[in-house]
Design an enzyme around this catalytic site. Structure first.
Site, PDB file in Angstrom:
ATOM      1  CB  CYS A   1      -6.354  -0.417   5.911  1.00 47.24           C
ATOM      2  SG  CYS A   1      -6.292  -0.813   4.155  1.00 47.24           S
TER       3      CYS A   1
ATOM      4  CB  CYS B   1      -0.932  -0.001   1.215  1.00 55.33           C
ATOM      5  SG  CYS B   1      -1.973   1.479   1.331  1.00 55.33           S
TER       6      CYS B   1
END
Length: 365
Positions: free
Chosen positions: A197, A94
């Site tokens: 997340c 990410c």
């Protein structure tokens, strides 16, 4: 800004300097992909907190939706790795692909910089005057080693690192929390955000992943005597080094290996069995942050003396790093055998507190 206390304090610190500031909130995960609705989605609370802080500090703010980029560049490759039995780290990809990749591409101007709430440091190299070269950025561990996030940043491209500020580098987490209280920031008492997340803190990882990967049962085998001890529902349901928790067995068994071609998981007795320890790893897709000038010692007979970290929150360990393999892989030999090394994990190499780069573990021996 994420809506947490760290990025809120960074925003306040930046207002105290002569910058032309604006804030960005990244929406990386679209709950509608799972349930068809945004009701109850955590990103809405995060976005609300970001807006409150920015209003308090009088900073303009915008939301950038990068959920499509996250899905294609991070989530889908991670799913494929889990299904194959590997142990990927989506947070590292990410940072590389989204925060310091797609987001950088969307900045209004190419000379814009990003300040982030990561606990990391940065300095600049000092090239010899006769070289005629410019200083280059160095990713460094922060003051608070307990919160150190350089492992997650180990794949950051040099061009992005050059345009990034880490204002929290000199502070510890308690100091950051105290500053937030002192300044009366709306997020001063907000709790820590932990975990991947897209899974969030309220769901079990296995329950979440089962929505995307169909069960693929296979045998759990004793690595020493070859006896079948149980059945697993997919290679992704177990991680090397963990307690296998096989129903009906009194003695604890720990995962020592996986065979993706035969869909088998191997276990051994006890948490300190020799088969759980490895002497070396081989990593692929290696990326030095200074991509065009890897350490010279790599090609020398003695290799590069360094330290390596292959899990977040582990203490880095001494090693020797070598390249020159025909398949392009990097070999990392531990000074002392290490436990629970899993393919798919990221190995990050350090020279002291200086993070040099990382690669994905293919296999260990």
């Amino acid at each position: 800004m994420s809506g947490g206390v760290d990025s809120s304090v960074v925003a306040k610190l930046m207002t105290e300097q002569d910058y032309d500031l604006s804030a960005i909130y990244m929406r990386n995960w679209d709950t509608r992909d799972e349930s068809g609705t945004d009701n109850g989605c955590e990103w809405k609370k995060d976005w609300s907190d970001v807006q409150r802080v920015c209003k308090y500090l009088d900073i303009p703010v915008q939301m950038v939706d990068l959920s499509r980029e996250y899905w294609t560049r991070v989530f889908e490759p991670s799913l494929a790795a889990w299904e194959a039995g590997a142990t990927p780290n989506p947070d590292i990809w990410c940072n590389k692909e989204v925060k310091f990749g797609a987001l950088m591409d969307k900045l209004a101007t190419k000379d814009a910089w990003i300040a982030t709430g990561h606990y990391a440091g940065k300095s600049w190299s000092s090239p010899a005057p006769q070289d005629g070269t410019s200083p280059r950025p160095k990713l460094l561990r922060p003051t608070d080693h307990n919160k150190d996030q350089t492992y997650y940043l180990s794949h950051i491209p040099e061009a992005s690192l050059s345009r990034t500020l880490f204002p929290l580098a000199p502070y510890t987490k308690p100091e950051v929390r105290e500053k937030a209280r002192e300044w009366g920031l709306p997020t001063a008492e907000r709790g820590e955000s932990m975990g991947i997340c897209f899974v969030g803190q309220k769901r079990r990882f296995s329950d979440f992943i089962s929505q995307y990967i169909s069960p693929k049962p296979g045998p759990i085998i004793h690595a020493i005597n070859g006896k079948v001890l149980g059945t697993h529902n997919g290679l992704w349901t177990y991680t090397i080094g963990q307690n296998a928790r096989i129903p009906g067995l009194v003695e604890k068994m720990f995962v020592s290996g996986k065979d993706s071609s035969k869909n088998k998981i191997y276990v051994v007795n006890g948490s300190n069995h020799p088969l759980l320890y490895k002497s070396r790893i081989f990593a692929q897709d290696w990326q030095w942050i200074w991509a065009d000038s890897p350490p010279v010692a790599l090609m020398l007979p003695g290799g590069l003396r360094a330290r390596v970290q292959f899990r977040h929150r582990m203490v880095d360990v001494a090693c020797t790093v070598r390249s020159g393999h025909e398949d392009g892989s990097i070999e990392i030999d531990f000074d002392e055998k290490q436990k629970a090394v899993a393919p798919g994990q990221v190995a990050a190499v350090y020279d002291g507190d200086w993070c040099l780069g990382c690669g994905m573990i293919m296999h260990a021996s």
